[in-house]
Design an enzyme around this catalytic site. Structure first.
Site, PDB file in Angstrom:
ATOM      1  N   ASP A 139       0.815  -1.209   0.000  1.00  9.87           N
ATOM      2  CA  ASP A 139       0.000   0.000   0.000  1.00  9.87           C
ATOM      3  C   ASP A 139       0.853   1.266   0.000  1.00  9.87           C
ATOM      4  O   ASP A 139       1.879   1.342   0.680  1.00  9.87           O
ATOM      5  CB  ASP A 139      -0.878  -0.029   1.261  1.00  9.87           C
ATOM      6  CG  ASP A 139      -1.827   1.137   1.332  1.00  9.87           C
ATOM      7  OD1 ASP A 139      -2.669   1.253   0.429  1.00  9.87           O
ATOM      8  OD2 ASP A 139      -1.730   1.937   2.286  1.00  9.87           O
ATOM      9  N   GLU A 154       0.763  -0.564  -5.040  1.00 14.21           N
ATOM     10  CA  GLU A 154      -0.305   0.429  -5.114  1.00 14.21           C
ATOM     11  C   GLU A 154       0.378   1.787  -5.215  1.00 14.21           C
ATOM     12  O   GLU A 154       0.797   2.372  -4.224  1.00 14.21           O
ATOM     13  CB  GLU A 154      -1.214   0.375  -3.889  1.00 14.21           C
ATOM     14  CG  GLU A 154      -2.496   1.165  -4.079  1.00 14.21           C
ATOM     15  CD  GLU A 154      -2.535   2.515  -3.371  1.00 14.21           C
ATOM     16  OE1 GLU A 154      -3.384   3.333  -3.731  1.00 14.21           O
ATOM     17  OE2 GLU A 154      -1.721   2.753  -2.457  1.00 14.21           O
TER      18      GLU A 154
END
Ligand code: GLC
Length: 680
Positions: free
Chosen positions: A317, A359
């Site tokens: 992330d 991401e």
């Protein structure tokens, strides 16, 4: 390359940069030698450790992987931490952790590793289609998800991405991205055993599991943060903190705000620490200091343990933010890439069947680097979100014009071999209108004006708009705004239902399916976002949910409507039409090896600005020509474009393999529809 900052705590780094530095920069060659020496120094001990802990064949395989990937890991570590005296010891220590993880790896996962080492592009196959959901919103908990795997199979899904499922803080938790314990499944969703059981079920059906790992920050209530607050200097050094506003103010001059509306600024005062803490996202998410190798090592352990629970794909992330440097945006810095490369090399040695998904929702020029495309290719992440394709698809259907996508997508570099995009129509986040000013200028457009147009269009604020989304983080200072809303709502279904117009409804369904036909046919691993397969609209009551706070992204994170899903069996219903068409796209992919995500995809100019065209080239199976009419009226393109597929009588996979019609030298492309053209 900025070498003088390595190994220093980020908070002190700028002071070092200011101090006169007479040393010449360290060269790539020197770093390489340093890395090679570090691996060589550790090798004997590591192999011994492996031999003691693993069966002979496994120890042999690990030795081969150490030789194959050891330097891939040690080189970026040398750039990151190579100025420290303990660099060699660090490499040895990390490799020991790798051997221990390999020894702890369950037998079934080792078998999977073996298969994937033989077929390292397993996640790029044309048979792959992904589904993304929150376990609780989809099926209550992890056990519920196990019961719904059959539903996913109906959709042709082979890859399940469950949104953050590790223990998160109470109350607002940014959708689970505020983790309090990396080692424990959130008890609201089940247990670690449940996760392993789900992974086992999926593997039995030849499906893969993807899970989020939040490596940029922890919740302010994570044990590391709690120990920092309690005064433990070891854990205080895990976070980026400052005694006063001097440095935070200096950083704020160049660092953008992620949530200017709901969480302005990048720093939060912690009364417990009596310091300012770096908080890129919400105040309750504390950024980790990755210039501290202890943080690197701790996160490596998290990755390895998660992989050993049966997770095949780690979605890493917010990787754009992993490193900070004064005077920059603190995004996409070289060190962020080195961190990923180092983790990747190390995990490859222990858990070779596991891949990384980055991401990185960043501008087009920064995107492909996360797949390892730098001046010299460096193995990094195997998958990354094709944010540009998503943005450009929505841009095309709003403006009924495919030229900007053609320009923007053409400029994007190809993913290095062995890596690929995940393509998607929507996700759990807002759509940030990443329209590049230079791309827009090529067509005489203002980038700013077009971005604003898209934000207003999809918020339904422009006459003629079919969308029913909402603005997200509308920033009056910059004029930037992003978009929230379910795909169906943005594509016009909600509006059509409000008006009760069957023609508009048909158009909206076509638009939704067209967007999916682009994502499924572009080349890459397509991801289907929960609810889009039955055209679910926005959750209008999102704000009543205490976890949502005032974050309107929750309007497109609804609970699955299983009653509506039942209607997928009822012919004539919207759910039936959308579900069967999307399942049909997965089936069409399965018989289209041209879509194996190897080889490049390039947009192709047509003589009709309303038709987006692309060619997907497979080195062995030939080329697929995609055609997508983004207009509400029927269109056609010059049939000369068929040269792309280099075959007589090409067929349209999306039209049951019928020959592509040519009328008066033109290929008709009906309104809001797509063709996937291949050799017969
Ligand atoms: C990622 C997630 C987003 C979250 C942020 C902070 O961008 O996709 O939902 O808010 O990271 O963790």
């Amino acid at each position: 390359m900025p070498t003088r900052i390595v190994g220093l705590r980020a908070a002190n780094r700028e002071e070092c940069e200011l101090s006169a530095d007479p040393d010449p920069p360290v060269t790539e060659r020197a770093r390489r030698e340093q890395a090679t020496a570090a691996v060589a120094a550790a090798r004997a001990e590591i192999l011994q450790r492996a031999a003691a802990a693993l069966p002979t064949d496994e120890a042999d395989a690990l030795a081969a992987r150490l030789d194959r990937y050891g330097r891939d890991a040690a080189l970026p570590l040398a750039w990151l931490y190579g100025d420290r005296e303990d660099y060699q010891a660090l490499v040895a220590r990390l490799l020991r952790a790798v051997v221990d993880a390999a020894a702890a790896r369950p037998h079934e996962l080792r078998r999977l590793d073996r298969r994937r080492e033989i077929d390292p592009e397993w996640f790029l196959r044309e048979t792959m289609v992904g589904y993304v959901c929150y376990a609780d919103r989809f099926a209550g908990d992890l056990d519920g998800v196990r019961e719904r795997v059959g539903y996913l199979e109906e959709l042709g899904v082979r890859y399940l991405h469950l949104m953050p499922l590790l223990a998160a803080r109470d109350g607002e938790d940014d959708g689970g991205y505020a983790v309090v314990d990396f080692d424990r499944v959130d008890p609201r969703l089940g247990s670690n055993d449940d996760l392993e059981a789900l992974a086992g079920d999926l593997h039995e059906r030849d499906m893969a599991l993807c899970v989020d790992l939040v490596i940029n920050h922890t919740a302010a209530e994570h044990a590391w943060a709690e120990r920092a607050k309690a005064g433990d200097p070891y854990y205080q050094a895990f976070y980026l903190t400052f005694p006063d506003r001097t440095l935070p103010d200096a950083y704020e001059r160049t660092v953008p705000e992620t949530f200017p509306d709901t969480a302005p600024g990048n720093f939060t005062w912690s009364p417990e620490l009596s310091r300012w803490v770096w908080t890129t996202f919400y105040p309750f998410q504390w950024d980790l200091d990755h210039s501290n190798p202890e943080v690197f090592a701790a996160l490596l352990d998290v990755m390895l343990r998660t992989a050993n629970r049966g997770v095949d794909v780690l979605r890493l992330d917010a990787v754009r933010c992993l490193w900070k440097r004064l005077g920059t945006t603190c995004e996409n810095l070289p060190e962020a890439h080195w961190l990923l490369q180092a983790w990747r090399g190390l995990t490859r040695i222990a858990t070779p069947g596991v891949v990384f998904k980055a991401e990185a929702i960043v501008g087009p020029d920064q995107l492909v680097q996360y797949l390892g495309a730098h001046d010299q290719e460096q193995p990094e992440c195997e998958l990354a979100y094709h944010n540009q394709l998503m943005v450009m698809s929505w841009s095309a259907v709003a403006s009924r014009d495919a030229r900007l996508p053609t320009v923007a997508l053409d400029r994007l570099a190809d993913p290095p071999r062995g890596t690929g995009w995940v393509t998607y129509v929507r996700c759990h986040d807002d759509i940030g209108w990443a329209v590049d000013d230079a791309d827009a200028a090529t067509l005489g457009l203002s980038g700013f004006a077009h971005r604003r147009f898209l934000a207003e269009f999809y918020a339904g604020q422009i006459p003629g708009s079919f969308a029913r989304g909402a603005m997200y983080q509308d920033d009056p200072r910059t004029g930037d705004a992003r978009t929230s809303g379910m795909a169906a709502a943005l594509a016009g279904l909600t509006q059509a239902r409000e008006v009760g117009d069957p023609l508009l409804l048909d158009q909206a369904v076509r638009r939704l399916l067209l967007l999916h036909a682009i994502a499924y046919g572009w080349g890459g691993l397509p991801l289907l976002w929960m609810g889009d397969e039955i055209a679910m609209g926005n959750d209008d009551a999102w704000w009543q949910d205490p976890v949502a706070g005032d974050d309107n992204r929750w309007m497109h994170r609804p609970h699955m409507d299983w009653v509506a899903a039942q209607r997928r069996h009822r012919e004539g219903s919207v759910e039936h039409r959308v579900f069967s068409s999307i399942a049909g796209l997965a089936a069409a992919r399965r018989r289209t090896p041209e879509l194996h995500a190897i080889g490049p995809t390039r947009p192709v100019w047509t003589d009709n600005p309303k038709v987006l065209a692309w060619r997907r080239e497979h080195p062995r199976f030939g080329t697929l020509l995609g055609l997508a009419n983004v207009d509400d009226a029927d269109q056609s393109v010059d049939a000369g474009i068929l040269d792309v597929v280099r075959a007589w009588d090409p067929v349209d996979v999306l039209d049951d393999d019928r020959p592509v019609p040519v009328v008066d030298g033109r290929i008709p492309v009906p309104r809001l529809s797509a063709r996937w053209v291949v050799a017969p």
